[in-house]
Design an enzyme around this catalytic site. Structure first.
Site, short mmCIF file in Angstrom:
data_model
loop_
_atom_site.label_atom_id
_atom_site.label_comp_id
_atom_site.label_asym_id
_atom_site.label_seq_id
_atom_site.Cartn_x
_atom_site.Cartn_y
_atom_site.Cartn_z
N SER A 192 0.78 -1.25 -0.01
CA SER A 192 0.02 0.07 0.16
C SER A 192 1.02 1.21 0.03
O SER A 192 0.16 2.48 -0.61
CB SER A 192 -0.96 0.02 0.98
OG SER A 192 -0.23 0.06 2.21
N HIS A 220 -5.67 -4.38 -0.22
CA HIS A 220 -5.55 -3.25 -1.59
C HIS A 220 -5.80 -3.99 -3.00
O HIS A 220 -5.22 -3.18 -3.73
CB HIS A 220 -4.07 -2.62 -1.37
CG HIS A 220 -4.29 -1.66 0.11
ND1 HIS A 220 -4.63 -0.38 -0.03
CD2 HIS A 220 -3.63 -2.02 1.22
CE1 HIS A 220 -4.50 -0.03 1.17
NE2 HIS A 220 -3.77 -0.85 2.05
N LYS A 251 -12.09 -2.04 3.21
CA LYS A 251 -11.67 -1.20 2.19
C LYS A 251 -12.54 -1.07 0.97
O LYS A 251 -13.55 -0.45 1.16
CB LYS A 251 -10.18 -1.35 1.90
CG LYS A 251 -9.17 -1.09 2.97
CD LYS A 251 -7.67 -1.55 2.79
CE LYS A 251 -6.89 -1.07 4.16
NZ LYS A 251 -6.08 -2.11 4.57
C1 LIG Z 1 -5.55 -2.69 5.88
C2 LIG Z 1 -4.67 -3.91 5.83
C3 LIG Z 1 -4.93 -5.09 6.89
C4 LIG Z 1 -5.84 -4.79 7.92
O1 LIG Z 1 -7.00 -4.71 7.66
P1 LIG Z 1 -8.39 -4.69 8.77
O2 LIG Z 1 -9.60 -5.17 8.14
O3 LIG Z 1 -8.65 -3.15 8.79
O4 LIG Z 1 -7.90 -5.09 10.10
C5 LIG Z 1 -4.22 -6.17 6.54
N1 LIG Z 1 -3.51 -6.15 5.59
C6 LIG Z 1 -3.21 -5.22 4.63
C7 LIG Z 1 -2.05 -5.47 3.65
C8 LIG Z 1 -3.91 -3.95 4.98
O5 LIG Z 1 -3.60 -2.92 3.88
#
Ligand SMILES: *Cc1c(COP(=O)(O)O)cnc(C)c1O
Length: 405
Positions: A192, A220, A251
């Site tokens: 990310s 992502h 997301k």
């Molecule tokens: C945002 C993210 C997470 C965590 O996700 P949540 O559902 O908010 O706990 C885990 N791995 C990656 C690569 C992320 O970008």
């Protein structure tokens, strides 16, 4: 309390104050921006300021979307507000089973298990499946939750240099020569900070050669990478060759919260028996499960949102280069606009805020020293007009701070 105990009590709190003071002085103290509106392409700050939002993971624009909100309300009406239970006691409803089946089908996997967050999914996926005889081979820049999950597991750990296929092969050879039973390669599908897409075609080829499993974290990517938005495995044409997928509902897929693991039936079955964040934590709220199902229906029926996101990304990437900014090349809706110096990144983000554009600056230790940046994230919800307004603000702030001519 006696005097010595009082002193220790006091020392604890004053120690925290000192550390917090040091964070503030070094500019590493994180201040939370307070919004007074729904999440979206445009948001309202608690100060009443209207801002074009270019730093949400709201890739498909579904977070504040009325259709998503209504789906959540309907699921709440039907299934209630919450379950007050873990899944295996009385916390599983039809909507949870439907969502697990729909996610598995969308991702091209056999089965899926839901968690309260992707952080929990990554935290709970390794320990039930791998032990001291096994090897976990992990990209050096993998997400914090993967690192924590691996720490909770007794398997031997191997780290390969970020995105470096030659080093991955060296680590696979080392794990083989050390006689490890099962080997699993673990990588973020998309990283990310840079928008870097993992080279899953090459990773799967190496996995085949060395008899390793492959796990990808698709936080992502799920919903918009690949021709029909299935993810990085679709993008790299390796659907069916990935053993474990973890991802988030927080997301692109609606943006509330919740995570999942998708895999073969026996893997998911074992996680339901043994995965601690699943067993000992409350079930996902039915509003989220219901709305996520609706999101999957929407993005399966049409690639319109995914296509708009990629068109917006192409437009922004082309125009920001035209203005003379330096970006990390790529195709992902994460667009790192490079400013190199931490102070410049902070000033630039602050000036953009005044000009009505919300972005966040990233600098050491979140990114390497001298690689400070603002990370722009495009959304399908951005109109061309909003993107052009944001670009005009980038141009103005860039000229004022002599970043561009
Ligand atoms: C945002 C993210 C997470 C965590 O996700 P949540 O559902 O908010 O706990 C885990 N791995 C990656 C690569 C992320 O970008």
């Amino acid at each position: 309390m006696n005097t010595a105990d009082k002193d220790h009590h006091h020392a604890f709190y004053s120690g925290l104050q000192d550390t917090l003071g040091q964070l503030r002085e070094s500019g590493l103290y994180k201040v939370e921006r307070v919004l007074a509106s729904r999440q979206g392409a445009e948001v309202v700050g608690s100060d009443g300021r209207h801002l074009i939002n270019m730093c949400a993971n709201n890739y498909l624009g579904l977070s504040g979307n009325e259709h998503t909100v209504q789906a959540a309300i309907q699921a709440t009406e039907k299934y209630g507000y919450g379950l007050s239970s873990v899944r295996f006691i009385c916390g599983t409803q039809t909507v949870h089973k439907e969502l697990e089946a729909a996610l598995a089908q969308f991702l091209g996997m056999e089965d899926t298990i839901l968690y309260a967050a992707a952080f929990d999914a990554n935290g709970g996926v390794f320990e039930p499946l791998f032990d001291a005889q096994d090897a976990i081979i992990s990209d050096a820049l993998n997400h914090a939750s993967i690192i924590d999950g691996i720490r909770l597991c007794k398997a031997a750990r191997y780290r390969y240099a970020h995105n470096d296929m030659a080093d991955l092969e060296v680590q696979l050879q080392t794990a083989s020569s050390e006689g490890r039973r099962h080997k699993i390669i673990v990588t973020d599908g998309v990283f990310s900070m840079d928008g870097t897409i993992a080279q899953l075609d090459k990773i799967c080829a190496l996995a085949d050669r060395y008899g390793a499993l492959v796990m990808i974290d698709e936080c992502h990517a799920s919903g918009f990478m690949g021709a029909t938005g299935r993810g990085t495995h679709e993008h790299h044409n390796v659907m069916g060759r990935i053993d474990i997928i973890t991802g988030t509902l927080g997301k692109a897929l609606g943006g509330a919260m919740g995570g999942f693991v998708s895999s073969r039936r026996e893997v998911i079955d074992m996680l339901r028996q043994k995965s601690r964040p699943y067993l000992f934590s409350n079930t996902l709220a039915p509003s989220i499960a219901g709305a996520s199902l609706e999101v999957l229906k929407t993005i399966t029926a049409s690639t319109e949102l995914r296509d708009r996101l990629h068109a917006n990304t192409t437009h922004f990437r082309r125009e920001i280069l035209q203005l003379g900014f330096t970006i990390k090349p790529g195709t992902h809706p994460v667009v790192p606009v490079m400013l190199f110096e931490a102070t410049v990144a902070q000033q630039f983000a602050a000036r953009l805020y005044e000009l009505g554009v919300l972005v966040s600056g990233f600098f050491f230790p979140v990114v390497p020293m001298g690689q400070a940046r603002v990370r722009v994230q495009l959304s399908a919800a951005h109109s061309t007009e909003q993107i052009n307004k944001a670009l005009a603000a980038f141009a103005q702030a860039g000229r004022e701070l002599r970043i561009i001519n």
